[in-house]
Motif scaffolding. Structure first.
Motif, PDB file in Angstrom:
ATOM      1  N   SER B  65       0.832  -1.204   0.000  1.00 41.92           N
ATOM      2  CA  SER B  65       0.000   0.000   0.000  1.00 41.92           C
ATOM      3  C   SER B  65       0.867   1.254   0.000  1.00 41.92           C
ATOM      4  CB  SER B  65      -0.895  -0.019   1.236  1.00 41.92           C
ATOM      5  OG  SER B  65      -1.544   1.215   1.341  1.00 41.92           O
ATOM      6  N   THR B  66       0.347   2.289  -0.632  1.00 42.41           N
ATOM      7  CA  THR B  66       1.117   3.530  -0.673  1.00 42.41           C
ATOM      8  C   THR B  66       0.740   4.445   0.475  1.00 42.41           C
ATOM      9  OG1 THR B  66      -0.538   4.308  -2.211  1.00 42.41           O
ATOM     10  CG2 THR B  66       1.585   3.597  -3.140  1.00 42.41           C
ATOM     11  N   LYS B  67      -0.552   4.416   0.847  1.00 45.46           N
ATOM     12  CA  LYS B  67      -0.966   5.295   1.943  1.00 45.46           C
ATOM     13  C   LYS B  67      -0.780   4.584   3.292  1.00 45.46           C
ATOM     14  CE  LYS B  67      -5.720   3.834   1.925  1.00 45.46           C
ATOM     15  NZ  LYS B  67      -7.097   4.168   2.047  1.00 45.46           N
ATOM     16  N   PRO B  68      -0.687   5.316   4.392  1.00 47.86           N
ATOM     17  CA  PRO B  68      -0.497   4.695   5.703  1.00 47.86           C
ATOM     18  C   PRO B  68      -1.636   3.725   6.035  1.00 47.86           C
ATOM     19  CG  PRO B  68      -0.105   7.031   5.836  1.00 47.86           C
ATOM     20  CD  PRO B  68      -0.674   6.777   4.466  1.00 47.86           C
ATOM     21  N   GLN B  69      -1.253   2.596   6.643  1.00 49.93           N
ATOM     22  CA  GLN B  69      -2.214   1.554   7.000  1.00 49.93           C
ATOM     23  C   GLN B  69      -2.481   1.603   8.494  1.00 49.93           C
ATOM     24  OE1 GLN B  69      -3.266  -1.312   4.737  1.00 49.93           O
ATOM     25  NE2 GLN B  69      -2.922   0.554   3.546  1.00 49.93           N
ATOM     26  N   ILE B  70      -3.744   1.409   8.866  1.00 48.40           N
ATOM     27  CA  ILE B  70      -4.046   1.361  10.291  1.00 48.40           C
ATOM     28  C   ILE B  70      -4.057  -0.104  10.734  1.00 48.40           C
ATOM     29  CG2 ILE B  70      -6.537   1.347   9.869  1.00 48.40           C
ATOM     30  CD1 ILE B  70      -6.798   3.006  12.456  1.00 48.40           C
ATOM     31  N   ARG B  71      -3.481  -0.367  11.888  1.00 46.86           N
ATOM     32  CA  ARG B  71      -3.466  -1.738  12.414  1.00 46.86           C
ATOM     33  C   ARG B  71      -3.736  -1.706  13.923  1.00 46.86           C
ATOM     34  NH1 ARG B  71      -4.019  -2.948   8.141  1.00 46.86           N
ATOM     35  NH2 ARG B  71      -2.924  -4.396   6.746  1.00 46.86           N
ATOM     36  N   THR B  72      -4.404  -2.757  14.392  1.00 50.86           N
ATOM     37  CA  THR B  72      -4.602  -2.900  15.841  1.00 50.86           C
ATOM     38  C   THR B  72      -3.586  -3.917  16.337  1.00 50.86           C
ATOM     39  OG1 THR B  72      -6.933  -2.607  15.439  1.00 50.86           O
ATOM     40  CG2 THR B  72      -6.303  -3.374  17.616  1.00 50.86           C
ATOM     41  N   VAL B  73      -2.830  -3.563  17.346  1.00 50.82           N
ATOM     42  CA  VAL B  73      -1.890  -4.532  17.908  1.00 50.82           C
ATOM     43  C   VAL B  73      -2.312  -4.855  19.338  1.00 50.82           C
ATOM     44  CG1 VAL B  73       0.051  -3.863  16.460  1.00 50.82           C
ATOM     45  CG2 VAL B  73      -0.284  -2.733  18.671  1.00 50.82           C
ATOM     46  N   MET B  74      -2.018  -6.078  19.745  1.00 50.83           N
ATOM     47  CA  MET B  74      -2.355  -6.509  21.098  1.00 50.83           C
ATOM     48  C   MET B  74      -1.117  -6.308  21.960  1.00 50.83           C
ATOM     49  SD  MET B  74      -5.321  -7.563  20.320  1.00 50.83           S
ATOM     50  CE  MET B  74      -5.748  -8.171  21.922  1.00 50.83           C
ATOM     51  N   VAL B  75      -1.272  -5.542  23.035  1.00 55.81           N
ATOM     52  CA  VAL B  75      -0.122  -5.268  23.890  1.00 55.81           C
ATOM     53  C   VAL B  75      -0.333  -5.936  25.242  1.00 55.81           C
ATOM     54  CG1 VAL B  75       1.264  -3.476  24.975  1.00 55.81           C
ATOM     55  CG2 VAL B  75       0.278  -3.107  22.725  1.00 55.81           C
ATOM     56  N   GLU B  76       0.651  -6.763  25.612  1.00 55.32           N
ATOM     57  CA  GLU B  76       0.562  -7.473  26.878  1.00 55.32           C
ATOM     58  C   GLU B  76       1.378  -6.702  27.911  1.00 55.32           C
ATOM     59  OE1 GLU B  76       2.199 -11.592  28.042  1.00 55.32           O
ATOM     60  OE2 GLU B  76       0.643 -11.946  26.545  1.00 55.32           O
ATOM     61  N   GLN B  77       0.756  -6.378  29.026  1.00 53.92           N
ATOM     62  CA  GLN B  77       1.485  -5.669  30.078  1.00 53.92           C
ATOM     63  C   GLN B  77       1.354  -6.425  31.386  1.00 53.92           C
ATOM     64  OE1 GLN B  77      -0.770  -2.223  29.112  1.00 53.92           O
ATOM     65  NE2 GLN B  77       1.041  -0.950  28.867  1.00 53.92           N
ATOM     66  N   VAL B  78       2.406  -6.359  32.180  1.00 55.04           N
ATOM     67  CA  VAL B  78       2.369  -7.025  33.484  1.00 55.04           C
ATOM     68  C   VAL B  78       2.020  -5.988  34.541  1.00 55.04           C
ATOM     69  CG1 VAL B  78       3.704  -8.267  35.208  1.00 55.04           C
ATOM     70  CG2 VAL B  78       4.009  -8.772  32.788  1.00 55.04           C
ATOM     71  N   ASP B  79       0.962  -6.269  35.297  1.00 52.85           N
ATOM     72  CA  ASP B  79       0.505  -5.345  36.331  1.00 52.85           C
ATOM     73  C   ASP B  79       0.502  -6.110  37.645  1.00 52.85           C
ATOM     74  OD1 ASP B  79      -0.790  -3.526  37.921  1.00 52.85           O
ATOM     75  OD2 ASP B  79      -2.767  -3.899  37.055  1.00 52.85           O
ATOM     76  N   GLY B  80       1.633  -6.100  38.355  1.00 53.65           N
ATOM     77  CA  GLY B  80       1.737  -6.887  39.594  1.00 53.65           C
ATOM     78  C   GLY B  80       1.564  -8.351  39.267  1.00 53.65           C
ATOM     79  N   TRP B  81       0.538  -8.971  39.874  1.00 55.71           N
ATOM     80  CA  TRP B  81       0.326 -10.407  39.674  1.00 55.71           C
ATOM     81  C   TRP B  81      -0.581 -10.691  38.500  1.00 55.71           C
ATOM     82  CZ3 TRP B  81      -4.862 -10.805  40.431  1.00 55.71           C
ATOM     83  CH2 TRP B  81      -5.447  -9.859  41.279  1.00 55.71           C
ATOM     84  N   ARG B  82      -1.037  -9.634  37.776  1.00 54.08           N
ATOM     85  CA  ARG B  82      -1.883  -9.925  36.627  1.00 54.08           C
ATOM     86  C   ARG B  82      -1.239  -9.492  35.328  1.00 54.08           C
ATOM     87  NH1 ARG B  82      -6.736  -6.163  35.977  1.00 54.08           N
ATOM     88  NH2 ARG B  82      -5.398  -4.374  35.659  1.00 54.08           N
ATOM     89  N   LYS B  83      -1.717 -10.107  34.271  1.00 53.35           N
ATOM     90  CA  LYS B  83      -1.287  -9.719  32.938  1.00 53.35           C
ATOM     91  C   LYS B  83      -2.490  -9.107  32.265  1.00 53.35           C
ATOM     92  CE  LYS B  83       1.208 -13.688  32.066  1.00 53.35           C
ATOM     93  NZ  LYS B  83       1.362 -14.841  31.202  1.00 53.35           N
ATOM     94  N   THR B  84      -2.305  -7.934  31.709  1.00 52.95           N
ATOM     95  CA  THR B  84      -3.428  -7.357  30.999  1.00 52.95           C
ATOM     96  C   THR B  84      -3.078  -7.311  29.524  1.00 52.95           C
ATOM     97  OG1 THR B  84      -2.561  -5.142  31.284  1.00 52.95           O
ATOM     98  CG2 THR B  84      -4.071  -5.921  32.959  1.00 52.95           C
ATOM     99  N   VAL B  85      -4.077  -7.473  28.705  1.00 57.89           N
ATOM    100  CA  VAL B  85      -3.877  -7.396  27.260  1.00 57.89           C
ATOM    101  C   VAL B  85      -4.789  -6.293  26.766  1.00 57.89           C
ATOM    102  CG1 VAL B  85      -4.006  -8.662  25.103  1.00 57.89           C
ATOM    103  CG2 VAL B  85      -3.488  -9.871  27.214  1.00 57.89           C
ATOM    104  N   SER B  86      -4.211  -5.344  26.046  1.00 60.26           N
ATOM    105  CA  SER B  86      -5.080  -4.292  25.542  1.00 60.26           C
ATOM    106  C   SER B  86      -4.796  -4.049  24.059  1.00 60.26           C
ATOM    107  CB  SER B  86      -4.905  -3.013  26.349  1.00 60.26           C
ATOM    108  OG  SER B  86      -3.543  -2.687  26.420  1.00 60.26           O
ATOM    109  N   GLU B  87      -5.782  -3.468  23.402  1.00 59.12           N
ATOM    110  CA  GLU B  87      -5.675  -3.169  21.972  1.00 59.12           C
ATOM    111  C   GLU B  87      -5.110  -1.781  21.807  1.00 59.12           C
ATOM    112  OE1 GLU B  87      -9.697  -3.453  20.644  1.00 59.12           O
ATOM    113  OE2 GLU B  87      -9.310  -5.300  19.555  1.00 59.12           O
ATOM    114  N   LYS B  88      -4.119  -1.629  20.945  1.00 62.28           N
ATOM    115  CA  LYS B  88      -3.592  -0.303  20.656  1.00 62.28           C
ATOM    116  C   LYS B  88      -3.603  -0.100  19.144  1.00 62.28           C
ATOM    117  CE  LYS B  88      -2.457   0.098  24.976  1.00 62.28           C
ATOM    118  NZ  LYS B  88      -3.333   0.830  25.858  1.00 62.28           N
ATOM    119  N   ILE B  89      -3.771   1.153  18.767  1.00 61.75           N
ATOM    120  CA  ILE B  89      -3.825   1.490  17.346  1.00 61.75           C
ATOM    121  C   ILE B  89      -2.467   2.025  16.899  1.00 61.75           C
ATOM    122  CG2 ILE B  89      -4.737   3.213  15.749  1.00 61.75           C
ATOM    123  CD1 ILE B  89      -6.664   1.019  16.187  1.00 61.75           C
ATOM    124  N   VAL B  90      -1.981   1.496  15.787  1.00 65.42           N
ATOM    125  CA  VAL B  90      -0.756   2.046  15.195  1.00 65.42           C
ATOM    126  C   VAL B  90      -0.997   2.281  13.701  1.00 65.42           C
ATOM    127  CG1 VAL B  90       0.802   0.905  16.831  1.00 65.42           C
ATOM    128  CG2 VAL B  90       0.213  -0.243  14.696  1.00 65.42           C
TER     129      VAL B  90
END
Lengths: 483, 177
Positions: B65-90
């Motif tokens: 593609s020539t124009k910028p592409q939008i993508r959703t990435v899954m980001v895993e973060q460690v928050d103490g004893w839990r792992k959170t997964v969130s969607e981020k836009i790039v």
């Protein structure tokens, strides 16, 4: 007390003139002990010392612990496997409960053998009986908190025993469990009892117990009169303080060595569906556990409730029944004989329990398997909990890309900052309502219209008008309608 | 209750023992508090968890593609004893030489998600109208810097991104987590 103005100089004098600290210290430290300091008198102060150790380690453990059925086990695993010194502190706390029970038995035995409950000490003895019960409550409620297999099943059995009480048993059991079954409400109740209610009662009873002790005075050796001591007194400070201090340090050293080299285990998470699990209580409840086996069916409440109540009643009423001033144990054969008999009976029951578990090949194998499961769980590295309802849903959606229209809509939802207010996946956020189920209330046309020209109410809430090319709008509305 | 005669030698002996007790007590307390301090400070001493690489899609598809592409990435973060997964836009943007760069959609002005607008051939922030060119450079509006580029690498033909947040309202890119 030597009231009036203190002559002390410097900081201590300044403080003393405002607090009377010096008089309090003297009153505390100059407690007269007839016949002088003895090792036999250390157990009471050691109990206070270990109790304070339990309070301190308990407060620190609460930094990471969460009392909920879905997180308790994870947070205890985190403490045990991840946090610096976590396993050590948890072990000190867990072994400390056993230390409390042992010291309690030693304290009671010393008081009993020395006849120190005699001579106007009925209330002192009763307050001690109250403390005995409260310490057992602490042990019982604390045992559930890690929410591992043995915790779960031991508490299931323990609350079932409460259910055997005539008339109110069923109600009592539900009250303890927070419902008919064991669950997250049971954990909340036990947690509140363990960290707030029972410790507060213990503080109050310790204050009462110490006050009544000072009022009655130290009883001294067995040859001493319990009311009018004749032996020359020695103040509590410094010799008895040294003896008490050395003993307390020895206990903490033993606890520390034990905790360091044999950390207290955490088993796999409670699994109520595991029908093979053999619940076994902590060692100090084993005799009563074995005792319950001999009382089948309708007789069970006799063995479970009636007989222990009678024993407890006689135990508590001892100073009212045994009113002779004779303190030497060899002159009190009935009292001492009964005490020794009860102790031997408890030991015997413990031995029988051990034999019945280890004499049966099936039980033996299951207990070995349980110990192995706990050992294996301890070796596994800490695994964080993947949490958050909408996060799980988000992952599920991402893992299974369904409709490309939905996927595009989901991206547009984020790209247009809808999630800034309505939350990831439309789950709702601080600034905007949840969009879950909105597709059931509004059809595609209405949703499109609401996005293009929000209602005054929506605008007031911060909603901005959104106009997208028709294909994108369709994707976004499809996505929102699917939430 | 002062059965003790006010003899100076007795007083000084007791006060000497008192100091000894105080010292011993302080030393023992200091030793005992070591595990407590370690336990409490654990979250501060734990290494900041290395943000894991998230999958942004196959390189070949993004290159086409020539124009910028939008993508959703899954980001895993460690928050103490839990792992959170969130969607981020790039956004994946291609420079004239054909090299792919990954832009965070978080506006460096105040943190709204910027949008690619085909008609204007530019990124526009829906909140305060900051404008960026196709490679994320600052073009107009209140943003203090261009869109932030994220670390990326190619593995097995897929573009991986390390999602990070940067401080808003400053002219230079500063990682905040």
């Amino acid at each position: 007390m030597n009231g009036g103005a203190s002559s002390g100089k410097g900081l201590f004098g300044w403080f003393d003139r405002r607090t009377g600290l010096d008089a309090i210290l003297r009153e505390t430290l100059d407690e007269p002990i007839p016949g002088g300091a003895r090792f036999a008198y250390v157990f009471g102060s050691a109990l206070i010392f270990i109790f304070l150790s339990q309070v301190i380690t308990g407060v620190f453990l609460a930094l990471y612990y969460v009392p909920s059925a879905d997180h308790a086990h994870t947070t205890v695993a985190y403490i045990t496997k991840a946090v610096s010194s976590g396993s050590f502190l948890r072990s000190i706390h867990a072994y400390g409960s056993s230390a409390m029970v042992i010291l309690l038995l030693l304290h009671v035995t010393q008081t009993f053998l020395y006849g120190s409950y005699k001579g106007r000490r009925e209330l002192l003895w009763l307050s001690g009986c109250g403390l005995f019960g409260l310490v057992l409550c602490m042990a019982f409620t604390g045992y559930l908190l890690p929410w591992d297999q043995k915790a779960y099943f031991a508490t299931a059995v323990g609350t079932n025993i409460a259910g055997e009480v005539p008339l109110i048993g069923g109600w009592l059991k539900s009250l303890m469990r927070g419902g008919a079954d064991m669950g997250t409400l049971t954990l909340s109740r036990f947690f509140v009892a363990h960290i707030l209610v029972v410790p507060a009662a213990i503080f109050a009873f310790v204050a009462l117990h110490v006050y009544l002790f000072r009022k009655a005075g130290a009883a001294g050796p067995v040859s001493e009169s319990p009311i009018e001591p004749k032996l020359p007194p020695e103040p509590f400070y410094p010799r008895q303080v040294v003896v008490d201090g050395v003993f307390a340090l020895t206990i903490i050293a033993v606890l520390a060595i034990l905790s360091h080299f044999i950390p207290f285990e955490l088993g796999p998470k409670a699994n109520p569906a595991d029908a093979h699990y053999l619940p076994r209580p902590e060692w100090y409840y084993v005799p009563i556990f074995q005792w319950l086996k001999y009382w089948p069916g309708s007789l069970s409440f006799v063995g479970v409730v009636v007989i222990p109540s009678i024993v407890a009643f006689f135990f508590a009423s001892l100073p009212f029944v045994d009113k002779r001033m004779e303190r030497r144990p060899w002159k009190r054969p009935i009292a001492v004989g009964t005490y020794v008999f009860i102790f031997l009976a408890l030991f015997g029951l413990g031995g029988l329990s051990y034999r019945s578990d280890h004499g049966d090949a099936g039980y033996e194998a299951q207990l070995v398997a349980q110990a192995k499961a706990a050992e294996e769980f301890m070796k596994k590295p800490f695994e964080g909990e993947v949490s958050g309802g909408n996060v799980a849903a988000t992952v599920a959606r991402a893992a299974a890309p369904t409709d490309p229209l939905l996927a595009e809509g989901g991206q547009l939802f984020t790209a247009n900052s809808c999630n800034a207010c309505h939350g990831d996946g439309g789950a709702g956020g601080p600034a905007g309502p949840s969009l879950a189920g909105i597709g059931k209330r509004l059809d595609v046309e209405h949703l499109t219209a609401a996005l293009k020209t929000p209602s005054p109410k929506m605008t007031a809430g911060g909603m901005q008008a959104l106009d997208l090319p028709p294909d994108q709008m369709k994707a976004l509305v499809t996505y929102i309608g699917s939430l | 209750l002062s059965q003790l005669p006010d003899v100076s030698s007795e007083t000084s002996r007791r006060s000497y023992i008192g100091w000894l007790f105080g010292l011993c007590g302080a030393a023992v307390s200091a030793v005992l508090s070591v595990p407590l301090v370690r336990f409490t400070l654990f979250p501060l001493t734990a290494k900041p968890t290395e943000t894991k690489w998230s999958d942004a899609g196959p390189v070949a598809e993004l290159q086409s593609s020539t124009k910028p592409q939008i993508r959703t990435v899954m980001v895993e973060q460690v928050d103490g004893w839990r792992k959170t997964v969130s969607e981020k836009i790039v956004y994946i943007s291609k420079d004239p030489a054909g090299k792919l760069s990954i832009l965070s959609a978080v506006c460096p002005h105040l943190g709204c998600s910027v949008q690619w607008q085909d008609g204007k051939n530019a990124f526009v922030c829906p909140c305060h109208s900051a404008v960026f060119d196709a490679s994320g450079g600052r073009a107009a509006g209140p943003a203090p810097r261009g869109m932030d580029t994220l670390d990326s690498k190619v593995e097995d033909g897929r573009l991986l991104v390390r999602y990070q947040y940067f401080r808003q309202l400053v002219p230079t890119k500063e990682v905040i987590g």
